[in-house]
Motif scaffolding. Sequence first.
Motif, short mmCIF file in Angstrom:
data_model
loop_
_atom_site.label_atom_id
_atom_site.label_comp_id
_atom_site.label_asym_id
_atom_site.label_seq_id
_atom_site.Cartn_x
_atom_site.Cartn_y
_atom_site.Cartn_z
N UNK A 41 0.83 -1.22 0.00
CA UNK A 41 0.00 0.00 0.00
C UNK A 41 0.86 1.26 0.00
N UNK A 42 1.95 1.22 0.80
CA UNK A 42 2.84 2.38 0.86
C UNK A 42 3.51 2.62 -0.49
N UNK A 43 3.94 1.52 -1.12
CA UNK A 43 4.58 1.63 -2.43
C UNK A 43 3.60 2.20 -3.45
N UNK A 44 2.36 1.69 -3.36
CA UNK A 44 1.33 2.19 -4.27
C UNK A 44 1.07 3.67 -4.05
N UNK A 45 1.01 4.05 -2.78
CA UNK A 45 0.78 5.46 -2.44
C UNK A 45 1.91 6.35 -2.96
N UNK A 46 3.15 5.89 -2.78
CA UNK A 46 4.30 6.67 -3.24
C UNK A 46 4.29 6.78 -4.77
N UNK A 47 3.93 5.70 -5.44
CA UNK A 47 3.88 5.72 -6.91
C UNK A 47 2.81 6.69 -7.40
N UNK A 48 1.65 6.65 -6.77
CA UNK A 48 0.56 7.55 -7.15
C UNK A 48 0.94 9.00 -6.85
N UNK A 49 1.61 9.22 -5.71
CA UNK A 49 2.04 10.57 -5.35
C UNK A 49 3.03 11.11 -6.39
N UNK A 50 3.95 10.22 -6.81
CA UNK A 50 4.93 10.63 -7.82
C UNK A 50 4.24 10.94 -9.14
N UNK A 51 3.23 10.11 -9.46
CA UNK A 51 2.48 10.32 -10.70
C UNK A 51 1.74 11.65 -10.69
N UNK A 52 1.07 11.93 -9.54
CA UNK A 52 0.36 13.20 -9.41
C UNK A 52 1.34 14.37 -9.49
N UNK A 53 2.51 14.22 -8.85
CA UNK A 53 3.51 15.28 -8.88
C UNK A 53 4.01 15.52 -10.31
N UNK A 54 4.23 14.42 -11.05
CA UNK A 54 4.68 14.56 -12.44
C UNK A 54 3.64 15.29 -13.29
N UNK A 55 2.37 14.94 -13.06
CA UNK A 55 1.29 15.62 -13.80
C UNK A 55 1.26 17.11 -13.47
N UNK A 56 1.46 17.40 -12.20
CA UNK A 56 1.47 18.81 -11.78
C UNK A 56 2.66 19.55 -12.39
N UNK A 57 3.81 18.90 -12.45
CA UNK A 57 4.99 19.53 -13.05
C UNK A 57 4.77 19.79 -14.55
N UNK A 58 4.14 18.84 -15.24
CA UNK A 58 3.83 19.04 -16.66
C UNK A 58 2.85 20.20 -16.84
N UNK A 59 1.88 20.26 -15.92
CA UNK A 59 0.90 21.34 -15.96
C UNK A 59 1.59 22.69 -15.78
N UNK A 60 2.50 22.74 -14.82
CA UNK A 60 3.24 23.99 -14.57
C UNK A 60 4.10 24.36 -15.78
N UNK A 61 4.75 23.38 -16.40
CA UNK A 61 5.59 23.65 -17.57
C UNK A 61 4.75 24.20 -18.72
#
Length: 291
Positions: A41-61
Amino acid sequence: MENQKSNSNLKAIVIVLLLLLLGSLGYIFKMSTDAEIVRTELKTTLTEKESVMNDLQELKATYDAAIAENTTMSEELIKERDKVVALMSDLKKSNGDLSKFKSQLTALQSNMKVLIAENDNLKKQNVTLTVQRDSTRVVLVESKKANEVLSSQNSELAKTVEKGSVLTVLNTKGAAYKVRSSGKQIETEKANRADILKVSFTIAENKIAKSGTKMYYVQVIDSENNVVGEKKVENFGTKSLTYSFTTNVKYENKTVDVSEDLAGSKFAKGTYTVNVYDKAELVSKTSFSLR
């Protein structure tokens, strides 16, 4: 009897120990399973968090690139980008449920699509306006050049017309005459016999000149540099003219012969100069001599 009892006790102890062992193994297995679930669950949470962060970074770019184009929508784009940056900051601090961040990301992505579409449309309009402006500028430049050429041609034409409309004074002559009692005039070259000085000239035909009455100033100067006749003075701006007499000529665009007599007595011997002026401009001159 005692041996049988001892064996029974031993068996009971073994059974109890076996049961305890099995319980311990079951507990250990459960703990291991739970730990694995937590890790997953923790690994899944970290992966999803990284995915959301990547999406946010693309949005900012995407917003950064649109803002760099410096359109009239830059202020709105900056506000939306700041929301993305704020959500990225909150996401970094979060270790819990990501559903809130996912929903906010979805909303920001939806807003981004609308704003970017508007911005792209605005850029297209600006390109069209720029092309139209450049085309208009070219037309204006060409029109200005044409007007300048036309103005120059008109100016030259006006100068040509002005020059062409100036009346030409020709055949200016001066001579002395003796007047008999009968009124007959006889030309003479002797100063002591002269009663009048006759000045004549011709105004040439000019179809484009303005018709009407023209005044000419005639100046006769004797050999001693004295103006003969009325000796009146006329001022033309900073210039002044001392003249012998004036003559008014009715001009109707045809050749006109002009002749005027200047009465006097005791005319000096020598060379006389005759100047004909159109206002302050000398338009013709001649000379004659008396002896």
